[in-house]
Design an enzyme around this catalytic site. Structure first.
Site, PDB file in Angstrom:
ATOM      1  N   GLU A   1      28.234  11.417  11.362  1.00 39.91           N
ATOM      2  CA  GLU A   1      28.404  11.563  13.170  1.00 39.91           C
ATOM      3  C   GLU A   1      26.963  11.285  13.847  1.00 39.91           C
ATOM      4  OE1 GLU A   1      31.995  14.915  12.641  1.00 39.91           O
ATOM      5  OE2 GLU A   1      29.877  15.475  13.314  1.00 39.91           O
TER       6      GLU A   1
ATOM      7  N   ARG B   1      31.475  20.011   3.288  1.00 44.39           N
ATOM      8  CA  ARG B   1      31.461  19.911   4.741  1.00 44.39           C
ATOM      9  C   ARG B   1      30.080  20.166   5.468  1.00 44.39           C
ATOM     10  NH1 ARG B   1      35.551  18.885   7.457  1.00 44.39           N
ATOM     11  NH2 ARG B   1      35.255  20.099   9.215  1.00 44.39           N
TER      12      ARG B   1
ATOM     13  N   GLU C   1      35.647  17.305  -0.261  1.00 44.84           N
ATOM     14  CA  GLU C   1      34.931  17.085   0.751  1.00 44.84           C
ATOM     15  C   GLU C   1      33.996  18.217   1.080  1.00 44.84           C
ATOM     16  OE1 GLU C   1      35.505  16.676   5.641  1.00 44.84           O
ATOM     17  OE2 GLU C   1      37.166  17.270   4.498  1.00 44.84           O
TER      18      GLU C   1
ATOM     19  N   ARG D   1      39.407  23.041   7.462  1.00 44.89           N
ATOM     20  CA  ARG D   1      38.152  22.746   7.996  1.00 44.89           C
ATOM     21  C   ARG D   1      37.253  23.875   8.321  1.00 44.89           C
ATOM     22  NH1 ARG D   1      41.571  18.416   8.817  1.00 44.89           N
ATOM     23  NH2 ARG D   1      40.467  16.500   8.643  1.00 44.89           N
TER      24      ARG D   1
ATOM     25  N   GLU E   1      33.986  11.692  18.892  1.00 45.82           N
ATOM     26  CA  GLU E   1      33.963  12.913  18.436  1.00 45.82           C
ATOM     27  C   GLU E   1      33.984  14.036  19.328  1.00 45.82           C
ATOM     28  OE1 GLU E   1      34.293  15.031  16.129  1.00 45.82           O
ATOM     29  OE2 GLU E   1      34.298  13.843  14.364  1.00 45.82           O
TER      30      GLU E   1
ATOM     31  N   ASP F   1       0.795  -1.146  -0.023  1.00 49.08           N
ATOM     32  CA  ASP F   1       0.014   0.008  -0.024  1.00 49.08           C
ATOM     33  C   ASP F   1       0.975   1.319   0.025  1.00 49.08           C
ATOM     34  OD1 ASP F   1      -1.856   2.096   0.507  1.00 49.08           O
ATOM     35  OD2 ASP F   1      -2.364   1.352   2.221  1.00 49.08           O
TER      36      ASP F   1
ATOM     37  N   HIS G   1      30.284  15.215   6.567  1.00 54.60           N
ATOM     38  CA  HIS G   1      31.206  15.641   5.771  1.00 54.60           C
ATOM     39  C   HIS G   1      31.289  14.519   4.569  1.00 54.60           C
ATOM     40  CE1 HIS G   1      33.293  17.546   9.540  1.00 54.60           C
ATOM     41  NE2 HIS G   1      32.276  18.287   9.215  1.00 54.60           N
TER      42      HIS G   1
ATOM     43  N   GLU H   1      31.925   8.876  15.547  1.00 58.28           N
ATOM     44  CA  GLU H   1      31.770   8.605  14.293  1.00 58.28           C
ATOM     45  C   GLU H   1      32.486   7.387  13.618  1.00 58.28           C
ATOM     46  OE1 GLU H   1      33.538  12.035  12.141  1.00 58.28           O
ATOM     47  OE2 GLU H   1      34.840  10.912  11.037  1.00 58.28           O
TER      48      GLU H   1
END
Length: 487
Positions: free
Chosen positions: A132, A361, A359, A340, A212, A51, A269, A220
């Site tokens: 994370e 982030r 990457e 970062r 973390e 359904d 990330h 993480e």
């Protein structure tokens, strides 16, 4: 595995039940199970009915019949069920047309990969998310006629430093000091290791696990990159394993981006790269060892991060509690090597061309990975096709920029409402490869906000937008409750 291999695998492992899993719009795995005898080779072609009107954002009740088509390559033994259970991830198919269902997020991700191949830019998009999460010991919440509250607790939480625990042994990481002392301060090492061992048994390649930055059990576990759809499958399995291991130990896990005030939130990330015929497209002689193609990809990400991506990569009201300065959240839309504090980072761990990647982030793990990965890929491809210049790299701490310099750096949107407005205005790049121009975007009347709570109105709006991203032709979009508040 082929369908025949799956049946043999089920028989050899004395499987009792077969569990069919599929993804809904908000990014939650749904499932139902059938006895093993009901699974036959033709099931992988003909499917099994269910359904569709009960799934948020899918079919209206007058057109509710849908089919799941199990993917034999996803077959594993469910590691948590009492009785031997075969788990299969499924695609969704319209029972009348036999066509893939346009609102199936897994199909949307598959279409993004098909579009990549059609451009000639590459044939494989690799994604590697770092999701994370928090492992809590207690969570209470309520919203009723006379009260509203939430209460979170963790034996690791610094707020319990003065609590009578008979005895209280201390070793509780302070805010922003959880990265990453050894046990006993890191009290969850063994639980994370158990999660890793189960992931490995289920075919997930794990590279590392650790505590973390935040207090109260933030952790993480890093998976090795995989092709886009496979990684979205793996991330859903990852969440399933993490939550079930914690549950077994009397704890609870949340992927909510910002469950604690005044400490780091949980991001995701996401490393990504494009390959063609076994060669890395992102390796070159430009900035940080990238190719010009990679820089254009970054240009597309940064352009659409400001305009459209956030609604899909950061789709909850709570997401924007994380995206604030001061908590390692990348609110500044710039790129840099190693840095970062930038929204896009170029990792510099290895000089190998095969390691060249970007990457991104700002995403968080509350997102639907099929939609988020597909959207980021489409944004990057738009950057490549239109040669979008990402500008100069910012190789400095963006958090410490003087106000006059910071004012020149664009920032990601500050609320879900703003993100949805941007998605409504900037979504054409998500529709490429559909074979026709999208119909005019449905607009939600302003009065709709007055009749619904904010999150519910937002959920209606994002489903209207995604209906067109999925090229849905039928009327009757189901309006759901405040699912965007999920954690």
């Amino acid at each position: 595995m082929t369908p025949k291999d799956v049946l043999t695998f089920a028989q050899e492992n004395n499987v009792v039940m077969v569990d069919f899993k599929f993804i809904d719009f908000p990014g939650v795995w749904q499932h139902f199970s059938v006895p093993r005898d009901e699974l036959k080779e033709e099931t992988f072609e003909e499917g099994v009915g269910f359904d569709g009107s009960s799934i948020r954002g899918w079919q209206a009740i007058h057109a509710s019949d849908m089919l799941i088509i199990p993917d034999p390559e996803t077959a594993i033994l469910d590691p948590f069920r009492k009785y031997p259970t075969l788990s299969l991830i499924c695609n969704i198919v319209d029972p009348i047309t036999k066509e893939p269902y346009t609102r199936d997020p897994r199909y949307i991700a598959q279409k993004a990969v098909q579009f990549l191949k059609s451009t000639g830019i590459g044939d494989t998009a690799y994604f590697g998310p770092e999701a994370e999460f928090f492992i809590f010991d207690d969570i209470m919440y309520d919203q009723n006629a006379q009260s509203g509250y939430y209460f979170i607790d963790s034996r690791e939480g610094i707020w319990n430093s003065g609590k009578e625990e008979n005895p209280n042994l201390g070793h509780k990481p302070r805010h922003k000091e959880g990265y990453f002392p050894v046990p006993p301060t890191d009290s969850l090492e063994d639980i994370r290791t158990e999660m890793v061992t189960i992931m490995q048994k289920c075919g997930i390649h794990v590279e590392a696990q650790h505590h973390e930055v935040a207090t109260a059990g933030q952790g993480e576990i890093d998976m090795r990159f995989s092709p886009l759809v496979k990684m979205a499958d793996n991330l859903m399995l990852f969440k399933y394993i993490v939550k079930n291991v914690a549950f077994k130990h009397g704890k609870t896990v949340t992927f909510m981006p910002k469950p604690l005030f005044d400490d780091n939130g949980s991001g995701m990330h996401t490393h990504q790269s494009i390959w063609k015929e076994g060669n890395p497209v992102f390796a070159g002689n430009e900035y940080a060892g990238l190719s010009q193609t990679a820089l254009y990809y970054i240009g597309g990400i940064l352009k659409h991060a400001k305009e459209a991506l956030a609604a899909l990569t950061n789709p909850t009201t709570n997401s924007y509690k994380r995206l604030v300065p001061g908590f390692e959240a990348p609110v500044n839309l710039a790129y840099s090597a190693r840095n970062r504090s930038a929204a896009v980072r170029i990792p510099m761990y290895s000089p190998s061309p095969k390691a060249k990647r970007v990457e991104v982030r700002f995403p968080d793990p509350s997102c639907n990975p099929y939609l988020a990965f597909a959207a980021m890929l489409m944004a990057g491809l738009d950057g490549i096709e239109n040669k979008i210049d990402p500008g100069e790299a910012l190789d400095k701490d963006l958090y410490d920029l003087p106000p006059e310099e910071l004012a020149k750096v664009p920032q990601i949107v500050g609320s879900l409402d703003e993100a949805l407005d941007c998605l409504e205005k900037d979504h054409e790049f998500l529709l490429k490869g559909n074979g026709r121009r999208a119909q005019h975007m449905d607009q939600v009347q302003e009065g709709e906000r007055g009749r619904r709570p904010e999150a519910q109105a937002a959920s209606v709006r994002i489903l209207h937008v995604l209906r067109h991203i999925g090229k849905q032709k039928r009327p009757g979009l189901k309006q759901s409750g405040p699912f965007l508040l999920r954690g």
